[in-house]
Structures are given as structure tokens and as C-alpha cells.
Design a protein around this motif. Structure first.
Motif, PDB file in Angstrom:
ATOM      1  N   LYS A   6      39.567 -82.926  80.398  1.00 21.24           N
ATOM      2  CA  LYS A   6      39.024 -81.591  80.626  1.00 21.24           C
ATOM      3  C   LYS A   6      37.504 -81.688  80.537  1.00 21.24           C
ATOM      4  CE  LYS A   6      39.507 -76.878  78.990  1.00 21.24           C
ATOM      5  NZ  LYS A   6      40.201 -76.006  78.080  1.00 21.24           N
ATOM      6  N   GLY A  11      35.494 -76.323  82.461  1.00 12.71           N
ATOM      7  CA  GLY A  11      36.935 -76.182  82.305  1.00 12.71           C
ATOM      8  C   GLY A  11      37.717 -76.914  83.387  1.00 12.71           C
ATOM      9  N   GLY A  13      39.571 -79.927  85.373  1.00 15.03           N
ATOM     10  CA  GLY A  13      40.373 -80.998  84.801  1.00 15.03           C
ATOM     11  C   GLY A  13      40.670 -82.069  85.831  1.00 15.03           C
ATOM     12  N   GLU A  87      45.117 -86.920  76.174  1.00 11.46           N
ATOM     13  CA  GLU A  87      44.162 -85.854  76.508  1.00 11.46           C
ATOM     14  C   GLU A  87      42.779 -86.192  75.963  1.00 11.46           C
ATOM     15  OE1 GLU A  87      45.491 -82.116  75.038  1.00 11.46           O
ATOM     16  OE2 GLU A  87      47.198 -82.059  76.399  1.00 11.46           O
ATOM     17  N   ALA A  89      38.629 -84.489  76.060  1.00 12.11           N
ATOM     18  CA  ALA A  89      37.708 -83.453  76.546  1.00 12.11           C
ATOM     19  C   ALA A  89      36.303 -84.039  76.549  1.00 12.11           C
ATOM     20  CB  ALA A  89      37.770 -82.220  75.656  1.00 12.11           C
TER      21      ALA A  89
END
Ligand code: FES
Length: 344
Positions: A6, A11, A13, A87, A89
Motif C-alpha cells: 500500500k 492509498g 496498492g 503486506e 505499507a
């Protein structure tokens, strides 16, 4: 294992497949992260890992220092998700306009090779059915037969796309430039991949521009200025082009002629080692110093710097620290030699 990344603050992805770097995966999916060398040398792709863990990969210390790494920064051109990461970020400045241009691998034919002093001006012709969509200032990778690649800026503007023009300096010991100067023949077929890079004019801005080039760093700026002339962009622009001797300013006449074609454009050549026979009466010294001498305050400007890494670094450091240039208004393309990147 696929890892979902992300990008903050947008925002957006994207998914990273096994073996991919974060940058490769982002570009493949149309996310425009900034980058330059894609070799861990320039630092243009640096951003913060906000959550999750990455493997940093091989890179140069000056592009990402130990303290930056400890503070959570990474070079996305060499960072891969750590084993088992599902995941991640990241915080990164996204560049609009690169993610939507497809990167192609294409054949091309050498149309002409013109040598001006120690620079070869190469014109490449694409197959009739093909056209390369690119932004003025981007670069291509020439794919060599031994699997290596060499990156060169496109020196023409996208509207003038009959040929791709490259400026290649004769680097003693540089295998590709020696090949171009000694062996390459017109009509030869090569392959390239492109367009690449985030060094192009930010057309949404109306700020005045300082271009600063050293040597063949002139090439992408030529593409950008020719694009500005074609599109009637009249933001005030000044080009400082630094070289050692007068002959090294291999297209000075062309750069001078832009002053008549583009209102608000001026050209300031700067020599660092003028020869007596140059009879030089113009500016002398380091090219970034000439900018520092002329501007007390760059807070309202954009700067586009291209050429030798040492010049680009000096310009970045002094303009941001001493002349209040906002960090996000400095755009650069540092030309690393193959030997700087550990290649032959
Ligand atoms: S260090 Fe990543 S693009 Fe140059």
C-alpha cells in the motif's frame, strides 16, 4: 508468495510477485514511483517503509546510508519483500505520468552516427509499425548482446518521433561507447527497452525553471526544451550547461538558438577548464556555483539537474540547504558510468 503493498499517502496498492523489486512491481501495475538508475546508486527511488519488512538488496552506501536504513528508509529499486511478508505499507511521492506509459522492448535500426567532438549523436529508427510513447527527458536501455544494458536519455521531444536521438560520450574503457565510436555501423539492428525514468517536465506547475546540465546531461534537457518550444510553454527558463572546454559544449549553438524561439528562455554556458585557444570570455568554474552566484533564493523555482553524479549531488545539496529550494521541486537524472555500477 505475493505481497500486497500500500502506498501512502495516496492509498494506491500493488502486488509484488516472487523475485520482483517493489519498483518493478509498481511500474508493472501502473503506479508511478519515482526512480532514476534502478541500480541502487542514485537514491531517486528512496522512500519509507511504514510497516512490514523488506530485504534491502545490494546498493551503494551513499544512495542509502546506514542511518537512513535504521530510520526505516529503503531504495525501492532494490528492495524486495522479506520472506513471508504478506503486506507492506510504504510512504512515497508518486509521479503522475509515468505509470500510464507502457514500457516496451523493441528492435531499432541505427539510422545515423554523427560524431561531434567526443560525443556520438545516434539516431535510431523504430519499425514502421511501432512508435515509442515517451515523455521528454526520459531514457531507454540499450540491450546488449551479452545481456548487459546501457541507459541513455532520449534527446528529442515526443512530437518529433521519426527517430530516437541519443548522445553518447566517448568514455575510454567504456565497452559500449568504444563500440559506438569504433565498430558500430549505420543500419545495424539493436534492441532497447523503454521509456524509463521520472526526469521529465512537470507541466502542471507554472514555476520558473532552472535547468542545470553537465556534459551529455544536456541530452534530456534538449528533449524537454524542444517539447516546451513545440507546446508553447512560456514559463521562464534558464539553462546552465557546464563543461570543461568550449568543444565539450557540443551543441552550444543550438542551445543559444532557443533564446530566439522561446520567450523567457536564456542559456548560460559555463566552462571549468577553458583552453587558451577557446578565447573564453563567458562564465567559468563549477556549473552549480554559477547558479548559486546568480540566485539568492530558489524557493519559488523548479530545478532540473542532469549529468555527472557529483554535479547533481552538489546542486541538490546547495540549492536546498542554501537557497531554500523545496526538496520536491528538485528533479534529477544522474549519469552513472558502467564502472560506477560495478559493470564493465
Ligand atoms: S537508487 Fe533506486 S533508482 Fe537509483
Amino acid at each position: 508468495m505475493t505481497c500486497q503493498v500500500k502506498v501512502l499517502p495516496s492509498g494506491h496498492g500493488f502486488a509484488v510477485e516472487a523475485g520482483e523489486t517493489l519498483l518493478e512491481a509498481a511500474l508493472r501495475q501502473g503506479i508511478g514511483l519515482p526512480y532514476g538508475c534502478r541500480d541502487g546508486a542514485c537514491g531517486a527511488c528512496k522512500g519509507k517503509v511504514v510497516s512490514g519488512v523488506v530485504e534491502h538488496g545490494a546498493h551503494q552506501e551513499k544512495a542509502l546510508t546506514d542511518s537512513e536504513r535504521a530510520a526505516g528508509f529503503a531504495l525501492f529499486c532494490c528492495a524486495r519483500p522479506a520472506e513471508g511478508q504478506a503486506e507492506i505499507a510504504i510512504e512515497a511521492r508518486e509521479v503522475t505520468g509515468i505509470g500510464d506509459i507502457p514500457i516496451k522492448t523493441l528492435p531499432c535500426r541505427v539510422e545515423s552516427i554523427v560524431k561531434v567532438h567526443d560525443v556520438a549523436i545516434l539516431k535510431l529508427k523504430l519499425p514502421v509499425s511501432e512508435r515509442l510513447q515517451f515523455r521528454a527527458g526520459q531514457y531507454i536501455d540499450i540491450l546488449m548482446k551479452d545481456g548487459k544494458k546501457r541507459s541513455f536519455s532520449i534527446a528529442n521531444a515526443p512530437h518529433d518521433d521519426a527517430f530516437l536521438e541519443l548522445h553518447i560520450r566517448n568514455q575510454p574503457g567504456g565497452s559500449f561507447s568504444e563500440y559506438v565510436f569504433n565498430t558500430m555501423k549505420e543500419r545495424e539492428i539493436m534492441r532497447f527497452k523503454g521509456p524509463m525514468g521520472s526526469f521529465f517536465l512537470r507541466e502542471e506547475s507554472d514555476k520558473p525553471i532552472v535547468f542545470i546540465a553537465s556534459g551529455t546531461g544536456f541530452a534530456p534537457i534538449k528533449g524537454i526544451v524542444e517539447h516546451a518550444i513545440h507546446n508553447g510553454i512560456t514559463r521562464p527558463m534558464v539553462l546552465y550547461w557546464g563543461a570543461r572546454t568550449k568543444a565539450d559544449l557540443y551543441m552550444a549553438e543550438l542551445a543559444g538558438s532557443w533564446q530566439e524561439k522561446l520567450p523567457g528562455f536564456s542559456f548560460i554556458p559555463v566552462l571549468s577548464e577553458a583552453l587558451p585557444e577557446d578565447n573564453w570570455t563567458g562564465r567559468t568554474g563549477f556549473v552549480h556555483q554559477a547558479v548559486l552566484d546568480d540566485f539568492d533564493d530558489l524557493s519559488g523555482y523548479q530545478v532540473y539537474a542532469c549529468g555527472a553524479p557529483v554535479m547533481v549531488e552538489a546542486a541538490h545539496k546547495s540549492f536546498t540547504a542554501e537557497r531554500a529550494l523545496p526538496e520536491e521541486e528538485f528533479f534529477s537524472d544522474a549519469f552513472f558510468l558502467a564502472k560506477d555500477l560495478g559493470q564493465k
